[in-house]
Design a protein around this motif. Structure first.
Motif, mmCIF file in Angstrom:
data_model
loop_
_atom_site.group_PDB
_atom_site.id
_atom_site.type_symbol
_atom_site.label_atom_id
_atom_site.label_comp_id
_atom_site.label_asym_id
_atom_site.label_seq_id
_atom_site.Cartn_x
_atom_site.Cartn_y
_atom_site.Cartn_z
ATOM 1 N N PRO A 23 51.127 53.498 79.364
ATOM 2 C CA PRO A 23 51.337 52.317 80.219
ATOM 3 C C PRO A 23 52.201 52.599 81.441
ATOM 4 O O PRO A 23 51.980 52.022 82.503
ATOM 5 C CB PRO A 23 52.010 51.312 79.273
ATOM 6 C CG PRO A 23 52.576 52.121 78.181
ATOM 7 C CD PRO A 23 51.648 53.281 78.011
ATOM 8 N N ILE A 24 53.186 53.490 81.283
ATOM 9 C CA ILE A 24 54.031 53.849 82.425
ATOM 10 C C ILE A 24 53.204 54.568 83.475
ATOM 11 O O ILE A 24 53.291 54.283 84.673
ATOM 12 C CB ILE A 24 55.205 54.735 81.967
ATOM 13 C CG1 ILE A 24 55.998 54.044 80.852
ATOM 14 C CG2 ILE A 24 56.104 55.068 83.148
ATOM 15 C CD1 ILE A 24 56.573 52.710 81.238
ATOM 16 N N PHE A 25 52.380 55.504 83.025
ATOM 17 C CA PHE A 25 51.519 56.245 83.953
ATOM 18 C C PHE A 25 50.546 55.297 84.646
ATOM 19 O O PHE A 25 50.300 55.416 85.850
ATOM 20 C CB PHE A 25 50.747 57.332 83.193
ATOM 21 C CG PHE A 25 49.854 58.160 84.056
ATOM 22 C CD1 PHE A 25 50.366 59.193 84.823
ATOM 23 C CD2 PHE A 25 48.485 57.909 84.112
ATOM 24 C CE1 PHE A 25 49.538 59.962 85.624
ATOM 25 C CE2 PHE A 25 47.652 58.670 84.904
ATOM 26 C CZ PHE A 25 48.183 59.703 85.670
ATOM 27 N N ALA A 26 49.994 54.348 83.885
ATOM 28 C CA ALA A 26 49.046 53.394 84.464
ATOM 29 C C ALA A 26 49.707 52.562 85.553
ATOM 30 O O ALA A 26 49.105 52.293 86.600
ATOM 31 C CB ALA A 26 48.480 52.494 83.362
ATOM 32 N N SER A 27 50.956 52.146 85.313
ATOM 33 C CA SER A 27 51.642 51.325 86.312
ATOM 34 C C SER A 27 52.014 52.134 87.556
ATOM 35 O O SER A 27 51.983 51.633 88.672
ATOM 36 C CB SER A 27 52.906 50.698 85.704
ATOM 37 O OG SER A 27 53.862 51.695 85.388
ATOM 38 N N LEU A 28 52.376 53.413 87.352
ATOM 39 C CA LEU A 28 52.777 54.254 88.482
ATOM 40 C C LEU A 28 51.599 54.656 89.361
ATOM 41 O O LEU A 28 51.774 54.950 90.542
ATOM 42 C CB LEU A 28 53.480 55.515 87.969
ATOM 43 C CG LEU A 28 54.868 55.333 87.354
ATOM 44 C CD1 LEU A 28 55.350 56.640 86.749
ATOM 45 C CD2 LEU A 28 55.860 54.835 88.384
ATOM 46 N N THR A 29 50.414 54.701 88.778
ATOM 47 C CA THR A 29 49.233 55.133 89.538
ATOM 48 C C THR A 29 48.279 53.977 89.828
ATOM 49 O O THR A 29 47.128 54.212 90.218
ATOM 50 C CB THR A 29 48.473 56.228 88.759
ATOM 51 O OG1 THR A 29 48.125 55.738 87.458
ATOM 52 C CG2 THR A 29 49.326 57.479 88.615
ATOM 53 N N ALA A 30 48.752 52.758 89.629
ATOM 54 C CA ALA A 30 47.891 51.596 89.877
ATOM 55 C C ALA A 30 47.476 51.552 91.341
ATOM 56 O O ALA A 30 48.286 51.755 92.257
ATOM 57 C CB ALA A 30 48.632 50.312 89.508
ATOM 58 N N GLY A 31 46.195 51.310 91.572
ATOM 59 C CA GLY A 31 45.686 51.191 92.935
ATOM 60 C C GLY A 31 45.369 52.509 93.609
ATOM 61 O O GLY A 31 44.955 52.516 94.770
ATOM 62 N N THR A 32 45.563 53.626 92.915
ATOM 63 C CA THR A 32 45.262 54.930 93.511
ATOM 64 C C THR A 32 43.857 55.375 93.115
ATOM 65 O O THR A 32 43.259 54.828 92.183
ATOM 66 C CB THR A 32 46.279 55.993 93.060
ATOM 67 O OG1 THR A 32 46.213 56.123 91.628
ATOM 68 C CG2 THR A 32 47.687 55.602 93.464
#
Length: 208
Positions: A23-32
């Motif tokens: 989930p942390i990775f998903a939030s950090l790369t959201a929209g990329t």
């Protein structure tokens, strides 16, 4: 050998917590772009593996140079892992990870492979201590190779979790993730207690 591999595998799984990193990775790369997310997932996993291999293989000589006994390191590492376990049980570790993620998002950083993904979310103090503890307990090259194989497998699982972060989050859900984290925290607490017991036995042989 199987018991050693299983013990090492469970230890690294609990500490690194691949589903918890997703989930942390998903939030950090959201929209990329998908290509960017793939590169970040692979790069952060490989960097974390390199860091853990360094401490796993050179940890014992480093301790010897600093004049620290393995028994003392096991005691300190066990206590530190127990604190991490308490944070997992009471969901404080998840909150800290989310704070780091928000801080990076606020800075607008694009390359999150080194910080915060590789360090400290994958190769953090807990996983570094675990790598050093397990390799210090291994006797001979065969047992050391077994520990490193378990560590590499967990890093591979972490990479797969990061690559599939979006679908995993939709499948697991927040409640199930919290339950799994607490359960793993209890297991980690027991493992940490065993590290402390081993350290005490080595420091005070007369007690056993």
């Amino acid at each position: 050998m199987l018991a050693l591999f299983t013990s090492a595998l469970v230890s690294f799984l609990v500490i690194i917590d691949p589903p918890g990193c997703a989930p942390i990775f998903a939030s950090l790369t959201a929209g990329t772009a998908a290509e960017h997310r793939r590169k970040m997932a692979i790069r952060s996993s490989l960097i974390a593996l390199g860091i853990l291999l360094f401490f796993a293989l050179l940890g014992r000589p480093l301790l010897r140079t600093l004049g620290i006994t393995l028994a003392s390191f096991r005691l300190a590492g066990g206590i530190m892992l127990f604190i991490i376990a308490l944070e997992m049980v009471f969901e404080r570790r998840t909150a800290k990870r989310e704070e780091r993620a928000h801080a990076v998002e606020a800075e607008g950083a694009e390359d999150i492979s080194v910080f915060p993904m590789a360090i400290p979310m994958i190769a953090g103090p807990g996983s570094i201590a675990t790598a050093m503890l397990l390799t210090s307990r291994a006797e001979g090259l065969t047992e050391t190779a077994i520990v490193l194989a378990a560590m590499a497998l967990v890093i591979l699982l972490t990479m797969l979790a990061l690559l599939a972060a979006g679908p995993i989050m939709r499948f697991i859900g927040a409640k199930l993730e919290a339950m799994i984290t607490r359960l793993l925290g209890v297991i980690l607490a027991a493992l940490a207690a065993q590290f402390v017991i081993d350290g005490v036995r080595q420091s005070f042989p007369g007690l056993t």
